[in-house]
Motif scaffolding. Structure first.
Motif, PDB file in Angstrom:
ATOM      1  N   GLY A   1     -14.917  -1.668 -11.342  1.00 60.00           N
ATOM      2  CA  GLY A   1     -14.962  -1.045  -9.955  1.00 60.00           C
ATOM      3  C   GLY A   1     -14.135  -2.396  -9.033  1.00 60.00           C
ATOM      4  N   ARG A   2     -14.024  -3.267  -9.039  1.00 59.80           N
ATOM      5  CA  ARG A   2     -13.354  -4.414  -8.479  1.00 59.80           C
ATOM      6  C   ARG A   2     -12.012  -4.027  -7.906  1.00 59.80           C
ATOM      7  NH1 ARG A   2     -11.484  -7.075  -5.578  1.00 59.80           N
ATOM      8  NH2 ARG A   2     -11.503  -9.650  -5.186  1.00 59.80           N
ATOM      9  N   VAL A   3     -11.454  -4.055  -8.721  1.00 64.02           N
ATOM     10  CA  VAL A   3     -10.277  -3.196  -8.359  1.00 64.02           C
ATOM     11  C   VAL A   3     -10.276  -1.073  -8.761  1.00 64.02           C
ATOM     12  CG1 VAL A   3      -7.730  -3.185  -9.013  1.00 64.02           C
ATOM     13  CG2 VAL A   3      -9.177  -5.254  -9.144  1.00 64.02           C
ATOM     14  N   GLN A   4      -9.563  -0.419  -7.925  1.00 66.06           N
ATOM     15  CA  GLN A   4      -9.142   1.308  -8.167  1.00 66.06           C
ATOM     16  C   GLN A   4      -8.412   1.289  -8.760  1.00 66.06           C
ATOM     17  OE1 GLN A   4     -10.860   3.221  -6.115  1.00 66.06           O
ATOM     18  NE2 GLN A   4     -12.221   1.365  -6.004  1.00 66.06           N
ATOM     19  N   TRP A   5      -8.929   2.240 -10.166  1.00 62.17           N
ATOM     20  CA  TRP A   5      -7.800   2.280 -10.539  1.00 62.17           C
ATOM     21  C   TRP A   5      -6.390   3.065 -10.503  1.00 62.17           C
ATOM     22  CZ3 TRP A   5      -9.624   1.956 -15.513  1.00 62.17           C
ATOM     23  CH2 TRP A   5     -10.301   1.360 -16.337  1.00 62.17           C
ATOM     24  N   GLU A   6      -7.018   3.807  -9.397  1.00 62.37           N
ATOM     25  CA  GLU A   6      -5.186   4.185  -8.776  1.00 62.37           C
ATOM     26  C   GLU A   6      -4.169   3.485  -8.384  1.00 62.37           C
ATOM     27  OE1 GLU A   6      -8.356   4.869  -7.731  1.00 62.37           O
ATOM     28  OE2 GLU A   6      -8.499   6.986  -8.586  1.00 62.37           O
ATOM     29  N   THR A   7      -4.515   2.104  -8.335  1.00 64.15           N
ATOM     30  CA  THR A   7      -3.552   0.884  -7.288  1.00 64.15           C
ATOM     31  C   THR A   7      -2.259   0.715  -8.707  1.00 64.15           C
ATOM     32  OG1 THR A   7      -5.556  -0.388  -8.001  1.00 64.15           O
ATOM     33  CG2 THR A   7      -5.220   0.201  -5.935  1.00 64.15           C
TER      34      THR A   7
ATOM     35  N   ALA B   1       0.708  -0.984  -0.482  1.00 68.19           N
ATOM     36  CA  ALA B   1       0.089  -0.148  -0.499  1.00 68.19           C
ATOM     37  C   ALA B   1       0.377   1.117  -0.358  1.00 68.19           C
ATOM     38  CB  ALA B   1      -0.885  -0.001   0.808  1.00 68.19           C
ATOM     39  N   ALA B   2       1.802   0.909   0.493  1.00 66.23           N
ATOM     40  CA  ALA B   2       3.479   2.684   0.737  1.00 66.23           C
ATOM     41  C   ALA B   2       3.489   2.957  -0.293  1.00 66.23           C
ATOM     42  CB  ALA B   2       4.076   2.127   2.251  1.00 66.23           C
ATOM     43  N   GLN B   3       3.540   1.842  -1.432  1.00 69.71           N
ATOM     44  CA  GLN B   3       4.334   1.894  -2.964  1.00 69.71           C
ATOM     45  C   GLN B   3       3.219   2.046  -3.678  1.00 69.71           C
ATOM     46  OE1 GLN B   3       5.390  -0.692  -0.022  1.00 69.71           O
ATOM     47  NE2 GLN B   3       6.768   0.940  -0.003  1.00 69.71           N
ATOM     48  N   LEU B   4       1.837   2.267  -3.658  1.00 73.34           N
ATOM     49  CA  LEU B   4       1.300   2.554  -5.052  1.00 73.34           C
ATOM     50  C   LEU B   4       1.395   3.604  -5.747  1.00 73.34           C
ATOM     51  CD1 LEU B   4      -2.272   1.063  -3.033  1.00 73.34           C
ATOM     52  CD2 LEU B   4      -0.818  -0.470  -4.377  1.00 73.34           C
ATOM     53  N   PRO B   5       0.816   3.897  -6.602  1.00 77.03           N
ATOM     54  CA  PRO B   5       0.347   2.533  -8.066  1.00 77.03           C
ATOM     55  C   PRO B   5       1.445   1.816  -8.133  1.00 77.03           C
ATOM     56  CG  PRO B   5       0.671   4.670  -9.237  1.00 77.03           C
ATOM     57  CD  PRO B   5       1.379   4.542  -7.644  1.00 77.03           C
ATOM     58  N   LEU B   6       1.159   0.083  -8.692  1.00 74.41           N
ATOM     59  CA  LEU B   6       2.392  -0.330  -8.703  1.00 74.41           C
ATOM     60  C   LEU B   6       2.043  -1.263 -10.442  1.00 74.41           C
ATOM     61  CD1 LEU B   6       1.920  -3.263  -6.136  1.00 74.41           C
ATOM     62  CD2 LEU B   6       3.582  -2.195  -5.947  1.00 74.41           C
TER      63      LEU B   6
END
Length: 295
Positions: free
Chosen positions: A63-69, A22-27
């Motif tokens: 919307g199952r996975v957030q775009w920003e990630t 989470a601290a390194q997003l986006p991957l």
């Protein structure tokens, strides 16, 4: 989206990867793929990567996975800057004041830069480098002679005695060539455009030691690439877990920083930021449509 049980299990594994880093997003999708390989969820085959791309595409659409990630770098855009009116412009100025920065490398003996072969990793590396004022560039920009000479010109403009460029690239023929060509060309340009400035280029990742230490997945050499290469197998930089890469970069930066000097710059920066913000707020107290003073 109505995923089958196997797809649901894969998406749950993706969720675990995104939570872990989470601290390194986006991957990038390739970073997620390598994490799933390390977790034993997928095997290292091109078909599993293509399947992951397809599934994440559907998951993001639904919307199952957030775009920003997930990081995408296929589109290049240039949009005009517009404002709703004077007050909107004043608000934009206040937002810009909140991002006011001094040169956080000022006063340091060595000026640092980071170059990554993979453009998608730039934002992730910038999260680590930005607090120190260290810029991050994609290898695509450094692939040209213009990009390499620009590094020498920055070295001259910085007026510091030494510049160190950290390189993040794949462990393969292409990645090693990126590193060696960068070191050779930037050093040559600096001799002309920044005389007296020492330029050092350091391969930060991925290295043979990191491959062995973290048991990173490997692939055979590309038979079509005849450039010299000392390794017996290849590994992509994105195979290195994002949190480990972040720690490697942070340690490398701090090894060449005087943290007391940096703290003094940050203190001046904060004082100036507050002063600019105060002045802008005072300007905002004047109705935007009021006439100016008469001479």
């Amino acid at each position: 989206m109505r995923p089958r049980p196997a797809t649901q299990r894969l998406l749950a594994a993706v969720d675990a990867v995104l939570d872990r880093y989470a601290a390194q997003l986006p991957l990038t999708i390739r970073q997620i793929w390598y994490s799933l390989i390390s977790d034993g969820v997928l095997v290292k085959q091109e078909r599993t990567y293509k399947r992951l791309v397809d599934i994440l595409g559907m998951a993001r659409r639904s919307g199952r996975v957030q775009w920003e990630t997930i990081r995408d770098d296929t589109a290049i855009s240039a949009e005009p800057v517009v404002y709703a009116g004077p007050r909107d412009f004043q608000a934009a100025l206040l937002d810009a004041a909140g991002e006011y920065r001094l040169d956080r490398q000022a006063g340091q003996d060595v000026r640092l830069e980071v170059v990554t072969e993979t453009a998608g990793m730039v934002p992730q590396l910038l999260v680590v480098a930005e607090p120190y004022g260290v810029p991050v560039y994609s290898g695509g920009g450094f692939g040209s002679l213009t990009g390499k000479r620009a590094a020498a010109l920055r070295a001259a403009a910085a007026r510091q005695r030494a510049v160190r460029i950290f390189v993040v690239s794949d462990w393969d023929q292409s990645g090693v060539h990126v590193y060696s060509a960068l070191a050779e060309d930037v050093t040559a340009f600096a001799a002309v455009d920044a005389p007296g400035v020492r330029v050092d280029v350091e391969r930060l990742a991925v290295t043979e030691q990191q491959i062995a230490e973290h048991q990173l997945p490997t692939a055979p050499l590309k038979a079509s690439d005849r450039r010299s290469f000392a390794g017996t197998s290849t590994t992509q930089a994105e195979a290195l877990p994002p949190d480990i890469l972040a720690a490697v970069l942070r340690d490398a930066i701090e090894a060449h920083r005087d943290l007391d000097v940096l703290a003094a710059v940050l203190a001046r920066e904060e004082v100036q930021r507050q002063d600019i913000t105060r002045r802008l707020r005072q300007m905002g107290d004047t109705p935007p449509d009021s006439p100016g003073p008469r001479g």
